[in-house]
Design a protein around this motif. Structure first.
Motif, short mmCIF file in Angstrom:
data_model
loop_
_atom_site.label_atom_id
_atom_site.label_comp_id
_atom_site.label_asym_id
_atom_site.label_seq_id
_atom_site.Cartn_x
_atom_site.Cartn_y
_atom_site.Cartn_z
N TYR A 120 3.28 3.87 6.32
CA TYR A 120 4.60 4.26 5.83
C TYR A 120 5.56 3.06 5.88
N ALA A 121 5.50 2.29 6.96
CA ALA A 121 6.36 1.10 7.07
C ALA A 121 6.05 0.12 5.95
N GLU A 122 4.78 -0.03 5.62
CA GLU A 122 4.39 -0.92 4.52
C GLU A 122 4.96 -0.41 3.20
N LEU A 123 4.92 0.90 3.00
CA LEU A 123 5.50 1.50 1.79
C LEU A 123 6.99 1.21 1.72
N ARG A 124 7.69 1.36 2.83
CA ARG A 124 9.13 1.10 2.85
C ARG A 124 9.43 -0.36 2.49
N ARG A 125 8.63 -1.28 3.03
CA ARG A 125 8.86 -2.70 2.72
C ARG A 125 8.65 -2.97 1.24
N THR A 126 7.64 -2.32 0.66
CA THR A 126 7.37 -2.50 -0.76
C THR A 126 8.52 -1.98 -1.61
N LEU A 127 9.00 -0.78 -1.27
CA LEU A 127 10.06 -0.16 -2.06
C LEU A 127 11.40 -0.85 -1.88
N ASP A 128 11.63 -1.40 -0.69
CA ASP A 128 12.91 -2.07 -0.43
C ASP A 128 13.09 -3.33 -1.26
N GLY A 129 11.97 -3.83 -1.84
CA GLY A 129 12.08 -5.02 -2.67
C GLY A 129 12.86 -4.77 -3.95
N GLU A 134 5.43 -4.02 -12.19
CA GLU A 134 4.30 -4.08 -13.09
C GLU A 134 3.22 -3.12 -12.58
N GLN A 135 2.14 -2.95 -13.36
CA GLN A 135 1.10 -1.99 -12.97
C GLN A 135 0.52 -2.30 -11.59
N ALA A 136 0.30 -3.59 -11.30
CA ALA A 136 -0.27 -3.95 -10.00
C ALA A 136 0.65 -3.52 -8.87
N GLU A 137 1.96 -3.68 -9.07
CA GLU A 137 2.91 -3.27 -8.04
C GLU A 137 2.96 -1.76 -7.92
N VAL A 138 2.88 -1.05 -9.04
CA VAL A 138 2.84 0.42 -9.00
C VAL A 138 1.62 0.88 -8.22
N ASP A 139 0.47 0.26 -8.49
CA ASP A 139 -0.75 0.62 -7.78
C ASP A 139 -0.60 0.38 -6.28
N ARG A 140 0.08 -0.71 -5.93
CA ARG A 140 0.28 -1.02 -4.52
C ARG A 140 1.17 0.04 -3.85
N ILE A 141 2.23 0.46 -4.56
CA ILE A 141 3.13 1.47 -4.00
C ILE A 141 2.39 2.78 -3.77
N PHE A 142 1.62 3.22 -4.78
CA PHE A 142 0.91 4.48 -4.64
C PHE A 142 -0.23 4.40 -3.64
N GLY A 143 -0.73 3.19 -3.41
CA GLY A 143 -1.84 3.04 -2.47
C GLY A 143 -1.41 2.69 -1.07
N ALA A 144 -0.11 2.49 -0.85
CA ALA A 144 0.35 2.02 0.45
C ALA A 144 0.07 3.01 1.56
N LEU A 145 0.08 4.30 1.24
CA LEU A 145 -0.16 5.31 2.28
C LEU A 145 -1.62 5.68 2.41
N SER A 146 -2.49 4.93 1.73
CA SER A 146 -3.92 5.23 1.80
C SER A 146 -4.64 4.34 2.80
N ALA A 147 -3.88 3.81 3.75
CA ALA A 147 -4.51 2.95 4.75
C ALA A 147 -5.54 3.74 5.53
N PRO A 148 -6.69 3.14 5.85
CA PRO A 148 -7.73 3.87 6.56
C PRO A 148 -7.31 4.23 7.97
N SER A 149 -7.84 5.32 8.48
CA SER A 149 -7.60 5.68 9.87
C SER A 149 -8.28 4.66 10.76
N GLU A 150 -7.89 4.65 12.01
CA GLU A 150 -8.46 3.70 12.96
C GLU A 150 -9.97 3.91 13.03
N PRO A 151 -10.78 2.89 12.78
CA PRO A 151 -12.22 3.07 12.77
C PRO A 151 -12.78 3.30 14.15
N ASP A 152 -13.93 4.00 14.23
CA ASP A 152 -14.65 4.11 15.48
C ASP A 152 -15.20 2.74 15.82
#
Length: 227
Positions: A120-129, A134-152
């Motif tokens: 979520y913090a990463e998403l906020r930093r992206t949006l605050d810019g 462009e499409q790459a930036e849109v993809d980054r915004i929509f993918g920012a909350l898809s960070a993987p859970s902490e791995p085993d």
């Protein structure tokens, strides 16, 4: 600026634990706690600033989703992450339709919530810019909350050591080498390198190269959300 969070949970003990988890994540501050729908809506009206709500679904006087609906009706724009034991698909779909950014199913460990908050913090930093995207930036915004859970952790890895290395990277002002991590954590350089490679493989850290005057470049690592 700190991200101000309202923790909503009907169980006061769980609310305290979740609030303590939030406070452990750099950049986040608990602005308040609420244990009923009425308390949550009251806090929304009285808190001077609120960025994020961790919303339980099972509240004694109303559902969490009903609170989210009322928030929007009143014009409150705080983001919402559902943190609840409700795992039926109908509730999950309703949360998406009402604008919840993420959905964390109870029970969960600190690592699970931390991953959501860091994303979520990463998403906020992206949006605050601001500006246009462009499409790459849109993809980054929509993918920012898809960070993987902490791995085993693989066999032979210590959770304590992994946490030391993780904290060192998160608190660093810039990329660190395995030797610098070793000096900060008290482990050997080889051990630090092993854990850094694990964090890189799982997407939690990113590798950068520092080139000197001669010889092989030095491998340096930075926490993924700061790269």
């Amino acid at each position: 600026m700190m991200i101000e969070v309202l923790v909503v949970d009907d169980d006061t003990r769980v609310a305290r634990v979740n609030a303590a988890y939030v406070e452990k994540v750099p950049g986040f501050h608990v602005a308040g706690e609420a244990h009923t729908a009425a308390e949550a809506l009251s806090q929304l009206e009285t808190l001077p600033r609120l960025d994020l709500v961790l919303m339980d679904h099972y509240l004694p006087d109303e559902t969490g989703l009903a609170v989210v609906q009322e928030m929007r009706r009143r014009g409150h724009q705080a983001d919402v992450i559902m943190v609840t034991a409700a795992r039926d698909v109908t509730t999950v779909q309703a949360a998406m339709r009402h604008g919840a950014l993420q959905y964390l199913v109870k029970p969960f460990a600190f690592a699970g919530l931390r991953a959501k908050l860091e994303a979520y913090a990463e998403l906020r930093r992206t949006l605050d810019g601001g500006g246009e995207a462009e499409q790459a930036e849109v993809d980054r915004i929509f993918g920012a909350l898809s960070a993987p859970s902490e791995p085993d952790l693989p066999k032979g890895h210590s959770p304590t050591t992994a946490e030391l290395v993780r904290q060192s990277l998160m608190n660093a002002d810039g990329p660190l080498s395995a030797q610098e991590i070793a000096e900060r954590t008290g482990v050997s350089r080889q051990t630090a390198q092993r854990y850094l490679k694990l964090l890189e493989r799982t997407g939690r850290a990113r590798l950068t190269l520092k080139y000197g005057d001669a010889g092989r470049p030095e491998h340096r690592y930075v926490w993924a959300t700061r790269a």
